[in-house]
Design a protein around this motif. Structure first.
Motif, PDB file in Angstrom:
ATOM      1  N   TRP A   1       2.123   3.243  -0.395  1.00  0.00           N
ATOM      2  CA  TRP A   1       0.704   3.517  -0.636  1.00  0.00           C
ATOM      3  C   TRP A   1       0.357   4.879  -0.047  1.00  0.00           C
ATOM      4  CZ3 TRP A   1       1.955  -0.127   3.218  1.00  0.00           C
ATOM      5  CH2 TRP A   1       1.519   0.175   4.497  1.00  0.00           C
ATOM      6  N   PHE A   2      -0.777   5.432  -0.499  1.00  0.00           N
ATOM      7  CA  PHE A   2      -1.198   6.753  -0.040  1.00  0.00           C
ATOM      8  C   PHE A   2      -2.045   6.653   1.227  1.00  0.00           C
ATOM      9  CE2 PHE A   2      -0.436   7.772  -4.566  1.00  0.00           C
ATOM     10  CZ  PHE A   2       0.467   8.819  -4.378  1.00  0.00           C
ATOM     11  N   MET A   3      -1.786   7.587   2.135  1.00  0.00           N
ATOM     12  CA  MET A   3      -2.541   7.716   3.366  1.00  0.00           C
ATOM     13  C   MET A   3      -3.438   8.956   3.253  1.00  0.00           C
ATOM     14  SD  MET A   3       0.803   7.230   5.787  1.00  0.00           S
ATOM     15  CE  MET A   3      -0.096   7.007   7.333  1.00  0.00           C
ATOM     16  N   ALA A   4      -4.202   9.255   4.301  1.00  0.00           N
ATOM     17  CA  ALA A   4      -4.909  10.531   4.349  1.00  0.00           C
ATOM     18  C   ALA A   4      -3.882  11.652   4.235  1.00  0.00           C
ATOM     19  CB  ALA A   4      -5.698  10.651   5.649  1.00  0.00           C
ATOM     20  N   PRO A   5      -4.192  12.735   3.528  1.00  0.00           N
ATOM     21  CA  PRO A   5      -3.186  13.778   3.262  1.00  0.00           C
ATOM     22  C   PRO A   5      -2.912  14.714   4.433  1.00  0.00           C
ATOM     23  CG  PRO A   5      -5.277  14.367   2.264  1.00  0.00           C
ATOM     24  CD  PRO A   5      -5.449  12.977   2.813  1.00  0.00           C
ATOM     25  N   CYS A   6      -3.580  14.534   5.565  1.00  0.00           N
ATOM     26  CA  CYS A   6      -3.367  15.380   6.740  1.00  0.00           C
ATOM     27  C   CYS A   6      -2.687  14.568   7.834  1.00  0.00           C
ATOM     28  CB  CYS A   6      -4.695  15.926   7.251  1.00  0.00           C
ATOM     29  SG  CYS A   6      -5.954  14.650   7.531  1.00  0.00           S
ATOM     30  N   ASP A   7      -2.084  15.257   8.804  1.00  0.00           N
ATOM     31  CA  ASP A   7      -1.487  14.521   9.923  1.00  0.00           C
ATOM     32  C   ASP A   7      -1.782  15.183  11.259  1.00  0.00           C
ATOM     33  OD1 ASP A   7       0.524  16.593   9.653  1.00  0.00           O
ATOM     34  OD2 ASP A   7       1.687  15.277   8.350  1.00  0.00           O
TER      35      ASP A   7
ATOM     36  N   LEU B   1      -1.120  18.964  -6.080  1.00  0.00           N
ATOM     37  CA  LEU B   1      -1.675  17.967  -5.170  1.00  0.00           C
ATOM     38  C   LEU B   1      -0.659  17.585  -4.100  1.00  0.00           C
ATOM     39  CD1 LEU B   1      -3.320  15.635  -7.852  1.00  0.00           C
ATOM     40  CD2 LEU B   1      -4.423  17.477  -6.556  1.00  0.00           C
ATOM     41  N   ILE B   2      -1.123  17.624  -2.852  1.00  0.00           N
ATOM     42  CA  ILE B   2      -0.287  17.272  -1.710  1.00  0.00           C
ATOM     43  C   ILE B   2      -0.847  16.001  -1.080  1.00  0.00           C
ATOM     44  CG2 ILE B   2       0.521  17.995   0.564  1.00  0.00           C
ATOM     45  CD1 ILE B   2       1.642  19.566  -1.833  1.00  0.00           C
ATOM     46  N   GLY B   3       0.031  15.058  -0.788  1.00  0.00           N
ATOM     47  CA  GLY B   3      -0.408  13.817  -0.166  1.00  0.00           C
ATOM     48  C   GLY B   3       0.567  13.368   0.898  1.00  0.00           C
ATOM     49  N   ARG B   4       0.274  12.194   1.456  1.00  0.00           N
ATOM     50  CA  ARG B   4       1.203  11.533   2.367  1.00  0.00           C
ATOM     51  C   ARG B   4       1.350  10.094   1.894  1.00  0.00           C
ATOM     52  NH1 ARG B   4      -1.356  10.936   7.041  1.00  0.00           N
ATOM     53  NH2 ARG B   4       0.443  10.539   8.356  1.00  0.00           N
ATOM     54  N   LEU B   5       2.591   9.703   1.695  1.00  0.00           N
ATOM     55  CA  LEU B   5       2.887   8.380   1.164  1.00  0.00           C
ATOM     56  C   LEU B   5       3.545   7.544   2.252  1.00  0.00           C
ATOM     57  CD1 LEU B   5       2.860   6.897  -1.704  1.00  0.00           C
ATOM     58  CD2 LEU B   5       5.318   7.380  -1.727  1.00  0.00           C
ATOM     59  N   TRP B   6       2.988   6.341   2.493  1.00  0.00           N
ATOM     60  CA  TRP B   6       3.645   5.432   3.419  1.00  0.00           C
ATOM     61  C   TRP B   6       4.818   4.772   2.692  1.00  0.00           C
ATOM     62  CZ3 TRP B   6       3.568   4.445   8.517  1.00  0.00           C
ATOM     63  CH2 TRP B   6       4.285   3.311   8.963  1.00  0.00           C
ATOM     64  N   VAL B   7       6.017   4.959   3.244  1.00  0.00           N
ATOM     65  CA  VAL B   7       7.215   4.371   2.663  1.00  0.00           C
ATOM     66  C   VAL B   7       7.765   3.370   3.669  1.00  0.00           C
ATOM     67  CG1 VAL B   7       9.524   4.815   1.758  1.00  0.00           C
ATOM     68  CG2 VAL B   7       7.695   6.496   1.383  1.00  0.00           C
ATOM     69  N   PRO B   8       7.840   2.096   3.305  1.00  0.00           N
ATOM     70  CA  PRO B   8       8.366   1.088   4.242  1.00  0.00           C
ATOM     71  C   PRO B   8       9.723   1.492   4.802  1.00  0.00           C
ATOM     72  CG  PRO B   8       7.396   0.016   2.332  1.00  0.00           C
ATOM     73  CD  PRO B   8       7.405   1.483   2.033  1.00  0.00           C
ATOM     74  N   ASP B   9       9.904   1.279   6.099  1.00  0.00           N
ATOM     75  CA  ASP B   9      11.130   1.596   6.838  1.00  0.00           C
ATOM     76  C   ASP B   9      11.323   3.088   7.101  1.00  0.00           C
ATOM     77  OD1 ASP B   9      11.827  -1.136   6.882  1.00  0.00           O
ATOM     78  OD2 ASP B   9      12.817  -0.954   4.938  1.00  0.00           O
ATOM     79  N   LEU B  10      10.430   3.931   6.544  1.00  0.00           N
ATOM     80  CA  LEU B  10      10.502   5.370   6.813  1.00  0.00           C
ATOM     81  C   LEU B  10       9.258   5.886   7.519  1.00  0.00           C
ATOM     82  CD1 LEU B  10      12.027   6.966   3.563  1.00  0.00           C
ATOM     83  CD2 LEU B  10      13.140   6.598   5.772  1.00  0.00           C
TER      84      LEU B  10
ATOM     85  N   LEU C   1       9.790   9.577  -5.220  1.00  0.00           N
ATOM     86  CA  LEU C   1       9.518   8.518  -4.255  1.00  0.00           C
ATOM     87  C   LEU C   1       8.909   7.273  -4.880  1.00  0.00           C
ATOM     88  CD1 LEU C   1       7.942  10.568  -1.331  1.00  0.00           C
ATOM     89  CD2 LEU C   1      10.098   9.308  -1.237  1.00  0.00           C
ATOM     90  N   ALA C   2       8.011   7.473  -5.858  1.00  0.00           N
ATOM     91  CA  ALA C   2       7.261   6.327  -6.381  1.00  0.00           C
ATOM     92  C   ALA C   2       6.539   6.708  -7.656  1.00  0.00           C
ATOM     93  CB  ALA C   2       6.245   5.851  -5.330  1.00  0.00           C
ATOM     94  N   SER C   3       6.013   5.706  -8.327  1.00  0.00           N
ATOM     95  CA  SER C   3       5.094   5.891  -9.453  1.00  0.00           C
ATOM     96  C   SER C   3       3.701   6.154  -8.890  1.00  0.00           C
ATOM     97  CB  SER C   3       5.079   4.642 -10.332  1.00  0.00           C
ATOM     98  OG  SER C   3       3.864   4.520 -11.042  1.00  0.00           O
ATOM     99  N   THR C   4       3.055   7.212  -9.334  1.00  0.00           N
ATOM    100  CA  THR C   4       1.701   7.524  -8.844  1.00  0.00           C
ATOM    101  C   THR C   4       0.709   6.406  -9.148  1.00  0.00           C
ATOM    102  OG1 THR C   4       2.097   9.905  -8.998  1.00  0.00           O
ATOM    103  CG2 THR C   4      -0.209   9.174  -8.989  1.00  0.00           C
ATOM    104  N   PRO C   5       0.634   5.888 -10.377  1.00  0.00           N
ATOM    105  CA  PRO C   5      -0.317   4.797 -10.621  1.00  0.00           C
ATOM    106  C   PRO C   5      -0.058   3.578  -9.752  1.00  0.00           C
ATOM    107  CG  PRO C   5       0.405   5.752 -12.707  1.00  0.00           C
ATOM    108  CD  PRO C   5       1.270   6.346 -11.639  1.00  0.00           C
ATOM    109  N   GLU C   6       1.204   3.233  -9.533  1.00  0.00           N
ATOM    110  CA  GLU C   6       1.507   2.054  -8.721  1.00  0.00           C
ATOM    111  C   GLU C   6       1.156   2.284  -7.250  1.00  0.00           C
ATOM    112  OE1 GLU C   6       5.574   1.051  -9.397  1.00  0.00           O
ATOM    113  OE2 GLU C   6       5.252   0.491 -11.507  1.00  0.00           O
ATOM    114  N   ALA C   7       1.427   3.492  -6.733  1.00  0.00           N
ATOM    115  CA  ALA C   7       1.093   3.789  -5.340  1.00  0.00           C
ATOM    116  C   ALA C   7      -0.416   3.837  -5.139  1.00  0.00           C
ATOM    117  CB  ALA C   7       1.732   5.109  -4.921  1.00  0.00           C
ATOM    118  N   LEU C   8      -1.134   4.384  -6.116  1.00  0.00           N
ATOM    119  CA  LEU C   8      -2.598   4.400  -6.020  1.00  0.00           C
ATOM    120  C   LEU C   8      -3.158   2.989  -6.041  1.00  0.00           C
ATOM    121  CD1 LEU C   8      -3.621   7.440  -8.262  1.00  0.00           C
ATOM    122  CD2 LEU C   8      -4.125   7.151  -5.838  1.00  0.00           C
TER     123      LEU C   8
END
Length: 390
Positions: free
Chosen positions: A92-98, A15-24, A71-78
């Protein structure tokens, strides 16, 4: 609500996703049931990641090698992806495309083909839909069940329906040689799991469209699949097909996710062809609607649709996400007899299939959903800043 969105076989799914990381900002990642891993050293964007040769092999080997930082815990990010309760200081998770183009194929199932003809005949007036539906189905419903698009049989059927005054521009793309391919949304504008999806505030007749979304790289190779909600305004498009852009491309009207599942030994294009989608809409007033859409009933093969969307006539150097269309066009009465279905603010839409997981979004109007402010320029600035920091 969002913790159980993973595929049933998530332990073996890539599984490929995009994760919003504060300050990044957005970080391309690999997602397992327990953890989220940073893939940005393999590729800084989802688009570039899918360009890698044998991408599934490279991603799996990279994660297993231990080189990918956690980067993170999957359950917590979901859980934090739910926009209604999100803590902006956490991931948190964003749409997996950019950077990929977001395209869609329309009128690829008989059921939705008939509904598009009905919208056209009803001129976008939901109160007329049931009477028109009965008339249209009586004339052409049975004729379409076994017709192969672009075949000699479809050409003969066209002549018959023309003579009966029942031909439609939707039938032209539904059973003719050329598929309907349109731009659903701009790159970077799709929303992800837990986000609000938007309907135009001027629409009185609209619905979700649960679909499989293929991920193709710039070479036209299908390398993965996801789920999508191609939110549709039936009244706008029914008034005129020239309003397709306004019916389809509005703020937050395109949802993709929760992740892109890469094709590998455990998940092939044949598995995609056999996907059965389930849809559930839960209204704030207690209304519940359920439905399903079997990709096996699609009138054009998914790879044929990809071939019609891109190739020597039309290139996408950053790749493409392609919605494959839906057979689901809801007719269940919600606000009164003969009125059919339409959304209300607060609806929770869940789209799922076992091998891709579940995409959940809450409905709002496009002017009230969070405005799209993070585009390509913002991503380039964040990537440049990250490179300078490293």
């Amino acid at each position: 609500m969002l913790i159980t969105l993973l595929p049933q076989d998530a332990h073996q799914a890539l599984l490929i996703g995009r994760l919003w990381v504060p300050d990044l900002g957005p970080v391309v990642c690999a997602v397992t049931p327990g953890d989220v891993f940073d893939l940005s050293q393999l590729a800084p964007t989802s688009s570039q990641l899918l360009e890698l040769p044998e991408v599934a092999h490279q991603v799996r080997a990279y994660v297993r090698s231990g080189q990918a930082p956690r980067l993170a815990s999957t359950p917590e990010a979901l859980a934090n992806s739910d926009e209604t309760s999100r803590d902006a200081s956490q991931t948190w998770f964003m749409a997996p495309c950019d950077l990929q183009a977001v395209k869609a194929a329309g009128v690829t199932f008989v059921a939705s083909m008939l509904e598009r003809v009905i919208e056209e005949q009803a001129r976008g007036d939901a109160s007329r839909a049931e009477a028109v539906r009965q008339a249209v189905v009586a004339v052409i419903g049975d004729n379409l069940r076994s017709v192969v698009p672009g075949s000699p049989e479809s050409a003969r059927l066209k002549e018959v329906l023309l003579a009966q005054g029942m031909w439609s521009q939707y039938l032209e793309v539904g059973i003719g040689p050329d598929a309907e391919i349109f731009t659903k949304a701009q790159p970077m504008s799709a929303v992800g799991p837990g986000a609000r999806v938007g309907i135009h505030p001027g629409s009185q007749w609209n619905n979700p469209e649960p679909e499989i979304v293929l991920a193709a790289n710039s070479r036209g190779e299908v390398v993965g699949a996801s789920l999508g909600n191609d939110v549709n305004l039936r009244d706008f498009e029914g008034r005129s097909a020239l309003l397709l852009g306004k019916a389809k491309d509005n703020n937050a009207s395109c949802a993709i996710g929760p992740f892109i599942r890469l094709l590998d030994d455990h998940f092939s294009i044949d598995n995609v062809r056999q996907c059965d989608l389930s849809l559930k809409v839960q209204g704030p007033e207690g209304f519940v609607m359920q439905g399903s859409s079997a990709l096996g009933q699609i009138s054009r093969d998914p790879l044929d649709l990809v071939g019609q969307a891109m190739g020597k006539y039309h290139q996408y150097p950053d790749g493409m996400l392609l919605f494959l269309g839906t057979m689901f066009a809801p007719t269940q009465d919600r606000h009164g007899p003969g009125q059919g279905f339409t959304h209300v603010v607060g609806d929770v839409v869940s789209i799922s299939t076992p091998q891709l997981g579940t995409l959940v979004n809450q409905v709002n109007t496009s002017d009230q959903a969070p405005a799209w402010t993070y585009g390509v320029g913002a991503l380039m600035r964040d990537l440049a800043q990250r490179q300078r920091t490293n």
